[in-house]
Design an enzyme around this catalytic site. Structure first.
Site, mmCIF file in Angstrom:
data_model
loop_
_atom_site.group_PDB
_atom_site.id
_atom_site.type_symbol
_atom_site.label_atom_id
_atom_site.label_comp_id
_atom_site.label_asym_id
_atom_site.label_seq_id
_atom_site.Cartn_x
_atom_site.Cartn_y
_atom_site.Cartn_z
ATOM 1 C CB CYS A 118 -14.242 -12.669 -4.313
ATOM 2 S SG CYS A 118 -12.653 -12.767 -5.149
ATOM 3 C CG HIS A 260 -13.594 -13.087 -0.411
ATOM 4 N ND1 HIS A 260 -13.117 -14.298 -0.862
ATOM 5 C CD2 HIS A 260 -12.907 -12.119 -1.087
ATOM 6 C CE1 HIS A 260 -12.189 -14.072 -1.774
ATOM 7 N NE2 HIS A 260 -12.040 -12.766 -1.920
ATOM 8 C CG ASN A 290 -8.769 -13.923 -2.873
ATOM 9 O OD1 ASN A 290 -9.672 -14.707 -3.131
ATOM 10 N ND2 ASN A 290 -8.866 -12.627 -3.085
HETATM 11 O O1 UT7 Z 1 -11.019 -10.681 -3.647
HETATM 12 C C1 UT7 Z 1 -10.552 -9.369 -3.615
HETATM 13 C C2 UT7 Z 1 -9.171 -9.437 -4.194
HETATM 14 N N1 UT7 Z 1 -8.332 -8.317 -3.959
HETATM 15 C C3 UT7 Z 1 -7.855 -7.940 -2.768
HETATM 16 O O2 UT7 Z 1 -8.215 -8.402 -1.740
HETATM 17 C C4 UT7 Z 1 -6.813 -6.842 -2.804
HETATM 18 C C5 UT7 Z 1 -6.955 -5.865 -1.682
HETATM 19 N N2 UT7 Z 1 -5.722 -5.086 -1.548
HETATM 20 C C6 UT7 Z 1 -4.677 -5.544 -0.850
HETATM 21 O O3 UT7 Z 1 -4.755 -6.603 -0.256
HETATM 22 C C7 UT7 Z 1 -3.448 -4.689 -0.804
HETATM 23 O O4 UT7 Z 1 -3.657 -3.488 -1.502
HETATM 24 C C8 UT7 Z 1 -2.194 -5.421 -1.386
HETATM 25 C C9 UT7 Z 1 -1.765 -6.528 -0.447
HETATM 26 C C10 UT7 Z 1 -2.498 -5.986 -2.760
HETATM 27 C C11 UT7 Z 1 -1.038 -4.436 -1.506
HETATM 28 O O5 UT7 Z 1 -0.770 -3.852 -0.244
HETATM 29 P P1 UT7 Z 1 -0.578 -2.280 -0.110
HETATM 30 O O6 UT7 Z 1 -0.274 -2.008 1.292
HETATM 31 O O7 UT7 Z 1 -1.811 -1.630 -0.689
HETATM 32 O O8 UT7 Z 1 0.696 -2.040 -1.005
HETATM 33 P P2 UT7 Z 1 0.885 -1.059 -2.248
HETATM 34 O O9 UT7 Z 1 0.199 -1.577 -3.455
HETATM 35 O O10 UT7 Z 1 0.596 0.351 -1.819
HETATM 36 O O11 UT7 Z 1 2.450 -1.152 -2.464
HETATM 37 C C12 UT7 Z 1 3.369 -0.658 -1.487
HETATM 38 C C13 UT7 Z 1 4.766 -0.930 -1.999
HETATM 39 C C14 UT7 Z 1 4.991 -0.441 -3.435
HETATM 40 O O12 UT7 Z 1 6.313 0.011 -3.522
HETATM 41 P P3 UT7 Z 1 6.636 1.588 -3.471
HETATM 42 O O13 UT7 Z 1 5.892 2.168 -4.628
HETATM 43 O O14 UT7 Z 1 6.141 2.059 -2.151
HETATM 44 O O15 UT7 Z 1 8.124 1.615 -3.617
HETATM 45 C C15 UT7 Z 1 4.839 -1.690 -4.254
HETATM 46 O O16 UT7 Z 1 5.564 -1.627 -5.454
HETATM 47 O O17 UT7 Z 1 5.008 -2.322 -2.024
HETATM 48 C C16 UT7 Z 1 5.429 -2.720 -3.337
HETATM 49 N N3 UT7 Z 1 4.910 -4.072 -3.586
HETATM 50 C C17 UT7 Z 1 5.582 -5.159 -3.187
HETATM 51 N N4 UT7 Z 1 6.741 -5.327 -2.527
HETATM 52 C C18 UT7 Z 1 7.134 -6.574 -2.254
HETATM 53 C C19 UT7 Z 1 3.777 -4.430 -4.189
HETATM 54 N N5 UT7 Z 1 3.673 -5.776 -4.195
HETATM 55 C C20 UT7 Z 1 4.780 -6.239 -3.584
HETATM 56 C C21 UT7 Z 1 5.239 -7.533 -3.264
HETATM 57 N N6 UT7 Z 1 6.410 -7.652 -2.608
HETATM 58 N N7 UT7 Z 1 4.546 -8.640 -3.595
#
Ligand code: UT7
Length: 335
Positions: A118, A260, A290
């Site tokens: 990225c 980005h 993205n």
């Molecule tokens: O170019 C760089 C590329 N990468 C990025 O930009 C990633 C940067 N990170 C992010 O954007 C965020 O970390 C995410 C959007 C990927 C995830 O958001 P988050 O607020 O960090 O969520 P999390 O991973 O802490 O997950 C929270 C909850 C979890 O459930 P529990 O354990 O609290 O029950 C996940 O299992 O949300 C769950 N979860 C989902 N639920 C519904 C994870 N993905 C999903 C989903 N739909 N797609």
């Protein structure tokens, strides 16, 4: 970083291309357990474009974006001296830039790929800048293009909701120092954290009986979303401040923040850390997700087309991602 330039750099044209096929959050929720509400709240993404159909690759999108940029200024492809393709999803591990050179008929251009996920567009822009400002080349086509849809595990809801396919191109040319639009840059890498976002090669066959050589294949994108989030929000503002400071500029002089397009929350958090109004963020992640190396030139082309950017505007561009690699470029827009 101070620029040692005997020439300036001007931006002649931009172009972009996205596939026709759209995948909405609602459609995604039929494939994995997720919801439009979750995705929009956490990322701002509503839909993304995917390159469907067989035998279509990053080359198709990159070629279309490049031809659009060339046609805007009626430039012959034979005027291009160098093509840099920022991509992490080539259709050939030896590189894809040469195929684009052939497709757009830029027979006089040298062409190579640059892999930096990225951050690829930022690194390619800076690389092009070195060739132009040193006087080595006159006209350079920089392309950011990726088709991450081919490398996503479509059963992994933590990654498949984020990414989309696209391409953006920009034509740069050397000019007199007084017309220079490339003000400065600041780049960083921290390889210790590479595992937080990678697309790893894995040996998955038995070794050759005589040679003990293991062979394998590339896996899917693997990401620790939380760590990448924290990294982006903490490191990108520091890179921007370092870059501005080296140019004796302040945040108040920023007209547009072009980050980005990873996640709208990340963009807002970075602007807030800089005490910059969120009105100054250029954003289209809601429509495309993205798109990795394509995201910055895609927004730049749209903002240029819609007449959002005005003459003399200062645009601060930052890329960040796998590597981990991140960096900033400051440009002054000229119409
Ligand atoms: O170019 C760089 C590329 N990468 C990025 O930009 C990633 C940067 N990170 C992010 O954007 C965020 O970390 C995410 C959007 C990927 C995830 O958001 P988050 O607020 O960090 O969520 P999390 O991973 O802490 O997950 C929270 C909850 C979890 O459930 P529990 O354990 O609290 O029950 C996940 O299992 O949300 C769950 N979860 C989902 N639920 C519904 C994870 N993905 C999903 C989903 N739909 N797609």
């Amino acid at each position: 970083m101070k620029l040692f330039a005997i020439q300036g750099l001007k931006i002649l044209a931009t172009g972009s291309a996205v596939p026709d096929s759209t995948l909405s959050n609602h459609q995604l929720s039929e494939i994995v357990q997720t919801s439009d509400e979750w995705i929009v709240t956490r990322t701002g993404i509503k839909e993304r474009r995917l390159l469907t159909g067989s035998n279509r690759s990053v080359i198709d999108l990159a070629t279309e974006a490049s031809l659009k940029a060339l046609s805007k200024i009626s430039m012959s492809p034979l005027e291009i001296d160098l093509i840099i393709l920022a991509t992490s999803t080539p259709n050939d591990l030896f590189g894809s830039a040469s195929q684009i050179q052939a497709k757009i008929k830029a027979a006089k251009a040298v062409a190579f790929d640059l892999t930096a996920a990225c951050s690829g567009f930022v690194l390619s822009f800076v690389t092009a800048g070195q060739f132009l400002q040193s006087g080595s080349y006159k006209t350079i086509l920089v392309i950011g293009a990726d088709v991450l849809s081919k490398w996503i595990d479509w059963s992994d809801r933590s990654t498949c909701i984020l990414f989309g396919d696209g391409a953006g191109a920009i034509i740069l040319q050397s000019c007199s120092i007084k017309d220079n639009q490339f003000l400065g840059f600041q780049l960083n890498t921290d390889g210790r954290q590479y595992k937080n976002l990678s697309l790893p090669y894995i040996d998955d066959s038995d070794p050759h009986t005589f040679l003990n050589i293991h062979q394998g294949s590339f896996n899917y994108i693997a990401m620790n979303g939380k760590e990448i989030y924290k990294f982006a929000v903490s490191q990108v503002p520091l890179s921007i401040i370092k870059c501005l400071t080296s140019l004796h500029m302040t945040v108040d002089e920023i007209d547009w923040l072009l980050l980005h397009q990873a996640n709208e929350r990340i963009l807002t958090a970075i602007a807030e850390k800089l005490s910059l109004s969120t009105d100054k963020i250029l954003v289209n992640v809601g429509r495309y997700g993205n798109t990795s190396a394509a995201s910055i030139p895609l927004v730049l082309d749209e903002s240029n087309e819609y007449g959002k950017i005005s003459n003399n505007d200062v645009i601060v561009i930052s890329g960040f991602g796998a590597g981990l690699t991140w960096g900033t470029v400051v440009i002054r827009w000229k119409r």
